[in-house]
Design a protein around this motif. Structure first.
Motif, mmCIF file in Angstrom:
data_model
loop_
_atom_site.group_PDB
_atom_site.id
_atom_site.type_symbol
_atom_site.label_atom_id
_atom_site.label_comp_id
_atom_site.label_asym_id
_atom_site.label_seq_id
_atom_site.Cartn_x
_atom_site.Cartn_y
_atom_site.Cartn_z
ATOM 1 N N GLN A 66 4.733 5.975 11.929
ATOM 2 C CA GLN A 66 4.077 4.600 11.517
ATOM 3 C C GLN A 66 4.202 3.298 12.247
ATOM 4 N N ALA A 119 7.220 -1.096 6.996
ATOM 5 C CA ALA A 119 6.797 0.651 6.000
ATOM 6 C C ALA A 119 8.114 1.313 5.705
ATOM 7 N N GLU A 150 1.019 -1.050 -0.125
ATOM 8 C CA GLU A 150 -0.057 0.381 0.317
ATOM 9 C C GLU A 150 1.133 1.350 0.169
ATOM 10 N N CYS A 151 -0.031 2.077 -0.552
ATOM 11 C CA CYS A 151 0.866 3.281 -0.372
ATOM 12 C C CYS A 151 0.381 4.637 0.386
ATOM 13 N N ARG A 199 4.249 -1.064 3.197
ATOM 14 C CA ARG A 199 3.605 0.095 3.033
ATOM 15 C C ARG A 199 4.560 1.088 2.902
#
Ligand code: AR6
Length: 170
Positions: free
Chosen positions: A13, A116, A4-5, A151
Motif C-alpha cells: 500500500q 491502511a 474504503e475497502c 483503507r
C-alpha cells in the motif's frame, strides 16, 4: 474521514502509514507481521528492538500501538499494534477496538493523513472474520481523528466482498 475497502496486500500500500498486526514481542511472526518484516527489511526490526529495550521492556500490551519506520516499504511508517487472541469464554472486543482507536491516535501524532489497516486478529489470533470487519469499520468510523482516508486491506476476495457489503451499510 473517508473509508474504503480494497482487496490486496498491506505491504504494497502506497499510503502514509500501514498497520502491522504484530504480537507483543514486536520481533516478528507470521501473517501480516511476517510480510511486513520480510519486505520492509532490517530497519524495522532494528527500531522494534530499540523500542523493546527502551520503552516496552515487557512487550507492547494488547490493544496498544507504536510506530516505526516502514523501511523498504512504500509507506512512510508502520504502526504496530497487538490484537487480542479470540476467546470463546471472554469478550475481548474492547481490546480489538482499542487497536484501531490507538493506531489512529498514533497516526495523528505522526501527521499521517492516509492509513491502511489489515483485519487485525482475524488470522492467527482466530477472530471470526465478519465480526472482525464490523469492529474494524465501526471503530474507524466513530474515532475522532485527523486521518483523512482510511483503507481496510482484505487479503482474500471473500473477505473483501464481505467488507464492501458492510461498508455500504455503515
Ligand atoms: N496483507 C493483508 N492482509 C493479510 C496479509 C497481507 N500481506 N497477510 C495476512 N493477511 P494475521 P492476527 C490477513 O494472522 O490474527 C503473527 O504471527 C489475514 O488473512 O496476520 O492479528 C503475529 O506475529 C487475516 O485476515 O494477524 C502475531 O503473533 C488478517 O490479515 C499474530 O500473527 C490478520 O491475520 C497476529 O495474528
Amino acid at each position: 474521514m473517508r473509508i474504503e475497502c480494497v482487496h490486496g496486500d498491506i505491504t504494497e500500500q502506497n499510503v502514509d502509514a500501514i498497520v502491522n498486526a504484530a504480537n507483543s514481542s514486536l520481533l516478528g511472526g507470521g501473517g501480516v507481521d511476517g510480510a511486513v518484516h520480510r519486505k520492509g527489511g532490517d530497519r524495522i526490526l532494528a527500531e522494534c528492538r530499540r523500542l523493546r529495550k527502551n520503552e516496552y521492556e515487557h512487550g507492547l500490551p494488547t490493544g496498544q500501538a507504536v510506530a516505526t519506520t516502514a523501511g523498504d516499504l512504500p509507506a512512510r511508517w508502520v504502526v504496530h499494534t497487538v490484537g487480542p487472541v479470540h476467546s470463546e469464554s471472554e469478550d475481548r472486543t474492547d481490546l480489538l477496538r482499542s487497536c484501531y482507536h490507538n493506531c489512529l491516535a498514533v497516526a495523528d501524532d505522526l501527521g499521517a493523513a492516509f492509513v491502511a489497516f489489515p483485519l487485525i486478529s482475524a488470522g492467527v489470533y482466530g477472530w471470526p472474520v465478519e465480526d472482525a470487519i464490523d469492529q474494524a469499520l465501526q471503530t474507524i468510523n466513530t474515532t475522532q481523528t485527523s486521518v483523512a482516508l482510511c483503507r481496510l486491506v482484505l487479503f482474500t476476495k471473500e473477505t473483501h466482498r464481505l467488507a464492501q457489503d458492510r461498508l455500504i451499510r455503515l
